[in-house]
Motif scaffolding. Structure first.
Motif, mmCIF file in Angstrom:
data_model
loop_
_atom_site.group_PDB
_atom_site.id
_atom_site.type_symbol
_atom_site.label_atom_id
_atom_site.label_comp_id
_atom_site.label_asym_id
_atom_site.label_seq_id
_atom_site.Cartn_x
_atom_site.Cartn_y
_atom_site.Cartn_z
ATOM 1 N N ALA A 91 0.844 -1.185 0.000
ATOM 2 C CA ALA A 91 0.000 0.000 0.000
ATOM 3 C C ALA A 91 0.887 1.245 0.000
ATOM 4 O O ALA A 91 2.096 1.177 0.271
ATOM 5 C CB ALA A 91 -0.909 -0.001 1.229
ATOM 6 N N ALA A 92 0.283 2.399 -0.278
ATOM 7 C CA ALA A 92 1.033 3.641 -0.410
ATOM 8 C C ALA A 92 1.826 3.962 0.856
ATOM 9 O O ALA A 92 2.988 4.388 0.788
ATOM 10 C CB ALA A 92 0.085 4.787 -0.747
ATOM 11 N N ASP A 93 1.215 3.774 2.021
ATOM 12 C CA ASP A 93 1.891 4.097 3.276
ATOM 13 C C ASP A 93 3.141 3.244 3.464
ATOM 14 O O ASP A 93 4.168 3.724 3.974
ATOM 15 C CB ASP A 93 0.933 3.891 4.451
ATOM 16 C CG ASP A 93 1.540 4.320 5.778
ATOM 17 O OD1 ASP A 93 1.902 5.500 5.902
ATOM 18 O OD2 ASP A 93 1.649 3.467 6.683
ATOM 19 N N GLN A 474 -15.823 -4.920 5.240
ATOM 20 C CA GLN A 474 -15.545 -3.568 5.716
ATOM 21 C C GLN A 474 -14.142 -3.465 6.298
ATOM 22 O O GLN A 474 -13.425 -2.486 6.070
ATOM 23 C CB GLN A 474 -16.591 -3.171 6.765
ATOM 24 C CG GLN A 474 -17.990 -2.970 6.211
ATOM 25 C CD GLN A 474 -19.028 -2.792 7.312
ATOM 26 O OE1 GLN A 474 -18.928 -3.385 8.388
ATOM 27 N NE2 GLN A 474 -20.046 -1.960 7.035
ATOM 28 N N VAL A 475 -13.757 -4.482 7.059
ATOM 29 C CA VAL A 475 -12.424 -4.482 7.660
ATOM 30 C C VAL A 475 -11.351 -4.545 6.579
ATOM 31 O O VAL A 475 -10.345 -3.828 6.628
ATOM 32 C CB VAL A 475 -12.279 -5.656 8.647
ATOM 33 C CG1 VAL A 475 -10.828 -5.808 9.096
ATOM 34 C CG2 VAL A 475 -13.179 -5.443 9.853
ATOM 35 N N ARG A 476 -11.545 -5.379 5.582
ATOM 36 C CA ARG A 476 -10.566 -5.508 4.505
ATOM 37 C C ARG A 476 -10.460 -4.213 3.689
ATOM 38 O O ARG A 476 -9.373 -3.800 3.293
ATOM 39 C CB ARG A 476 -10.937 -6.687 3.584
ATOM 40 C CG ARG A 476 -10.673 -8.050 4.208
ATOM 41 C CD ARG A 476 -11.178 -9.176 3.307
ATOM 42 N NE ARG A 476 -10.509 -9.173 2.013
ATOM 43 C CZ ARG A 476 -9.350 -9.766 1.760
ATOM 44 N NH1 ARG A 476 -8.712 -10.406 2.730
ATOM 45 N NH2 ARG A 476 -8.828 -9.738 0.547
ATOM 46 N N GLU A 477 -11.606 -3.573 3.461
ATOM 47 C CA GLU A 477 -11.577 -2.322 2.708
ATOM 48 C C GLU A 477 -10.791 -1.258 3.476
ATOM 49 O O GLU A 477 -9.987 -0.517 2.896
ATOM 50 C CB GLU A 477 -13.008 -1.852 2.456
ATOM 51 C CG GLU A 477 -13.125 -0.713 1.431
ATOM 52 C CD GLU A 477 -12.835 0.663 2.017
ATOM 53 O OE1 GLU A 477 -13.081 0.846 3.227
ATOM 54 O OE2 GLU A 477 -12.336 1.530 1.266
ATOM 55 N N LEU A 483 -2.270 -1.453 3.960
ATOM 56 C CA LEU A 483 -1.483 -2.673 3.882
ATOM 57 C C LEU A 483 -1.754 -3.413 2.583
ATOM 58 O O LEU A 483 -2.811 -3.262 1.975
ATOM 59 C CB LEU A 483 -1.812 -3.597 5.070
ATOM 60 C CG LEU A 483 -1.514 -3.071 6.471
ATOM 61 C CD1 LEU A 483 -2.038 -4.058 7.503
ATOM 62 C CD2 LEU A 483 -0.028 -2.841 6.663
ATOM 63 N N ALA A 484 -0.777 -4.226 2.186
ATOM 64 C CA ALA A 484 -0.942 -5.085 1.020
ATOM 65 C C ALA A 484 -2.089 -6.066 1.261
ATOM 66 O O ALA A 484 -2.358 -6.475 2.395
ATOM 67 C CB ALA A 484 0.349 -5.837 0.751
ATOM 68 N N ARG A 485 -2.739 -6.482 0.199
ATOM 69 C CA ARG A 485 -3.939 -7.299 0.337
ATOM 70 C C ARG A 485 -3.651 -8.670 0.946
ATOM 71 O O ARG A 485 -4.516 -9.253 1.611
ATOM 72 C CB ARG A 485 -4.638 -7.448 -1.017
ATOM 73 C CG ARG A 485 -5.184 -6.130 -1.554
ATOM 74 C CD ARG A 485 -6.133 -6.345 -2.718
ATOM 75 N NE ARG A 485 -7.315 -7.110 -2.330
ATOM 76 C CZ ARG A 485 -8.365 -6.594 -1.690
ATOM 77 N NH1 ARG A 485 -8.375 -5.326 -1.349
ATOM 78 N NH2 ARG A 485 -9.400 -7.347 -1.397
ATOM 79 N N THR A 490 -8.937 -12.883 6.363
ATOM 80 C CA THR A 490 -9.967 -13.560 5.581
ATOM 81 C C THR A 490 -11.216 -13.796 6.417
ATOM 82 O O THR A 490 -12.278 -14.098 5.868
ATOM 83 C CB THR A 490 -9.450 -14.908 5.061
ATOM 84 O OG1 THR A 490 -9.044 -15.728 6.176
ATOM 85 C CG2 THR A 490 -8.262 -14.703 4.128
ATOM 86 N N ARG A 491 -11.072 -13.675 7.737
ATOM 87 C CA ARG A 491 -12.227 -13.769 8.642
ATOM 88 C C ARG A 491 -12.049 -12.768 9.776
ATOM 89 O O ARG A 491 -10.918 -12.469 10.175
ATOM 90 C CB ARG A 491 -12.377 -15.179 9.235
ATOM 91 C CG ARG A 491 -12.948 -16.200 8.276
ATOM 92 C CD ARG A 491 -13.401 -17.455 9.016
ATOM 93 N NE ARG A 491 -12.285 -18.158 9.622
ATOM 94 C CZ ARG A 491 -12.259 -18.588 10.884
ATOM 95 N NH1 ARG A 491 -13.290 -18.333 11.693
ATOM 96 N NH2 ARG A 491 -11.217 -19.245 11.351
#
Length: 518
Positions: A91-93, A474-477, A483-485, A490-491
C-alpha cells in the motif's frame, strides 16, 4: 590480497564477452541475448549515473517480474549502488516508509504502479523518477524519465565498480514485529555465497533454463536459482505473474530445468486440469520453500511425474537458503527441510537458556551462521543486536529439531509471524491498523491452517458498546488502504474480550483455537 570483484554486473559482462549469442532472458517470447542484455545494462548505468546515482546510493524498483527488473538491478550494481526491490502489492503508506527509511535516490516504477508511487513521492527523499516499460514518459508522467530512453542512449564509458564480499548489494524489506518493515542488508558476499552453496548441493548446471514465476522482489524468487542462472550462462524465462496453465506449458516448451516456487504454486500446478498430461520430464532442480510443505504435495508430484520437489529452509536474512533436502531424500525424509548448506553452520538453541540443543528430536530455536547470513538490518542497530548473539549466531525465530541423522524439521515459530502463500504476515502490523478502525477497541491477529495457502489470517476484535460489528469486507476495505492485500484478514471474529494470561498479555493459544473453530 587484492579484492575479488563478485558483482553480478561484472559476471554478466564476462558472459557477454565470451558467449554473446547465448539467450540470457526470455520475456513474453522475446529472446534477449547476453550481449544485448549487457549492452542495455551499460546504457542504463550511464543514464542512472547522469541522474546522480553514485556508489552506495539506493535505487528502488516497483513493478512486476520483467527484464527491466534485471536491467535496473544490474545497472545499479554496475555503479556500486544498492538495489531495493519493492513488493508490488504494498500500500502507499508502506511504500512511503520504505523509500524514506532507505533514503532512496532513484525510483524505477512501472506505469501500472506510477499512480500509487506519485501519491507519496513528495514525502520521500527520492530525487529521480524513472518509468519502466516501453511507453514514453509523457503527459501525466511528465516528471518521469523513460527507462527506454535511458537504454537507448550511449553505453557507459565507465568500468563497473568492483564489489567485494562486504559491499552492500540489496536491501530487502520484510515486515517487522514492531509493525513496520525493516530492511535486510544483503551484501554481495551474501548473494555470492548462497550461489556457491546452491551449486554445491543442488543439481544446477551452467546452461540451465530457469523459470522465474515467483515474485522477484522475494529473495527466493531472485536468489534461490534465478540470478545464479542468469550470470552463470543459463536462460531465465521471466513471467510477469504466476499462472498455473502457462507455467505447465512453459516447462514443456522451454525444457525448464530449474524452478523455485512456494507450496501454494506447486499445489495450483498439481490441481490444474493439464497436470496429469503435462510434459515435466525436464525438471531437475525443483525447489519448494517459503511455507510449510504438505507431505501429500510431495507425493503427488513424485507419483504423477517422478519429479522430486526438493524442500529447503531459510529466509531473507540467509539469502535465502540455510538448509536443503537433496532430491534423493525427497521421499525418504518427506517433511524435512534438509541438511545445512556446505558453507553454512546451523544449530538449535534453547530459547530460554540460550544453551545449544544436542539431543536428537529435542526442539530448539534454529540459529544460523555463515557467509550467506545478513550482517543486520538497515539503520536499525537494536533489531540487529536482538537477532544475533555474542557468538555470531543469527536467531531465526523458528523452532525445529534434528532427527538422528541430522536432518532438520521445522515445527513451529517462536515469533508470531504468519506465512500465507509464501508471504510473511506479522500480526503486529495488521493489529496496528485494525486498532484505528472506527469502533474497534482491541484487535489480535492469528494464523490458522489453510489447505491452499498454508495459513490464513484471522482477526479477533472487540468493539465499543453500541457499535455494530463490522463485516470482513468492511475491515478488509479499511485495512487495504494501508497494507498489502495478502496481509488482510480472511475472517473477522468479534468477542466481548480478548483472552489474557496472568501478566495481562494477550494469550494467542486460545485465540488460535477460537479462530480454528476448536
Amino acid at each position: 590480497m587484492a579484492q575479488v570483484d563478485i558483482s553480478p554486473a561484472t559476471a554478466l559482462y564476462r558472459r557477454a564477452r565470451y558467449a554473446p549469442a547465448g539467450i540470457a532472458l526470455v520475456e513474453e517470447e522475446q529472446e534477449i541475448t547476453a550481449a544485448a542484455l549487457a549492452d542495455s545494462v551499460r546504457r542504463l548505468a550511464r543514464g542512472l549515473a547522469e541522474g546522480g546515482v553514485r556508489r552506495g546510493d539506493r535505487v528502488a524498483y516497483l513493478g512486476l517480474n520483467s527484464a527491466d527488473f534485471f536491467r535496473t538491478m544490474l545497472a545499479a550494481h554496475h555503479l556500486g549502488a544498492v538495489y531495493v526491490p519493492l513488493n508490488f502489492r504494498l500500500a502507499a503508506d508502506e511504500i512511503r516508509h520504505i523509500l524514506t527509511d532507505c533514503g532512496a535516490h532513484t525510483l524505477v516504477a512501472e506505469e501500472g504502479h506510477r499512480e500509487i508511487a506519485e501519491s507519496v513521492l513528495d514525502e520521500t527523499p527520492v530525487r529521480r523518477r524513472v518509468l519502466a516499460g516501453t511507453a514514453a514518459a509523457d503527459g501525466a508522467a511528465a516528471s518521469w524519465r523513460a527507462l527506454a530512453d535511458l537504454t537507448a542512449s550511449e553505453c557507459s564509458d565507465r568500468d563497473p565498480q568492483p564489489c567485494g564480499e562486504d559491499d552492500l548489494a540489496v536491501l530487502m524489506y520484510t515486515s517487522g514485529t514492531t509493525g513496520r518493515p525493516k530492511g535486510v542488508m544483503l551484501t554481495h558476499g551474501n548473494v555470492w555465497w548462497n550461489a556457491v552453496n546452491v551449486d554445491g548441493m543442488v543439481d544446477t548446471r551452467p546452461h540451465d533454463v530457469n523459470l522465474a514465476v515467483a515474485p522477484l522482489f522475494h529473495i527466493g524468487g531472485l536468489n534461490a536459482l534465478t540470478l545464479r542462472a542468469l550470470v552463470r550462462g543459463g536462460t531465465v524465462v521471466v513471467r510477469r505473474r504466476f499462472d498455473a496453465g502457462r507455467t505447465l506449458r512453459d516447462i514443456a516448451r522451454y525444457r525448464v530445468d530449474s524452478l523455485f516456487a512456494v507450496p501454494a504454486m506447486f499445489a495450483d500446478l498439481s490441481q490444474h486440469p493439464d497436470f496429469a498430461t503435462a510434459d515435466l520430464a525436464s525438471l531437475r532442480a525443483c525447489i519448494v520453500a517459503g511455507a510449510a510443505v504438505p507431505p501429500r504435495l510431495i507425493r503427488v508430484w513424485a507419483d504423477a511425474h517422478g519429479v522430486m520437489l526438493q524442500q529447503a529452509w531459510g529466509m531473507t536474512e540467509t539469502a535465502p537458503f540455510a538448509t536443503y533436502l537433496p532430491a534423493e531424500h525427497t521421499l525418504g525424509k518427506t517433511g524435512s527441510a534438509g541438511i545445512p548448506m556446505p558453507f553454512t553452520d546451523l544449530c538449535l538453541k534453547n530459547p530460554v537458556t540460550g544453551e545449544q540443543v544436542v539431543t536428537p528430536m529435542e526442539r530448539g530455536e534454529i540459529c544460523v551462521r555463515g557467509a550467506n547470513v545478513t550482517p543486520g538490518y538497515w539503520d536499525d542497530p537494536a533489531a540487529t543486536a536482538a537477532s544475533f548473539d555474542s557468538a555470531g549466531w543469527f536467531h531465526s525465530g523458528d523452532i525445529g529439531y534434528l532427527d538422528e541423522d541430522g536432518y532438520l524439521y521445522v515445527v513451529d515459530r517462536l515469533k508470531e509471524m504468519i506465512i500465507s502463500g509464501g508471504e510473511n504476515v506479522y500480526p503486529a502490523e495488521l493489529e496496528r491498523v485494525l486498532a484505528e478502525f472506527p469502533g474497534v477497541t482491541e484487535a489480535a491477529v492469528v494464523g490458522v491452517p489453510d489447505v491452499r495457502w498454508g495459513e490464513t489470517v484471522v482477526a479477533v476484535i472487540t468493539c465499543a458498546a453500541g457499535t455494530p460489528a463490522p463485516t470482513v469486507e468492511q475491515v478488509r476495505e479499511f485495512a487495504g488502504r494501508y497494507l498489502a492485500r495478502y496481509k488482510l484478514p480472511t475472517r473477522v471474529i468479534v468477542v466481548d474480550e480478548l483472552p489474557r494470561n496472568a501478566s495481562g498479555k494477550l494469550a494467542k493459544a486460545p485465540l488460535r483455537s477460537l479462530a480454528a473453530g476448536d
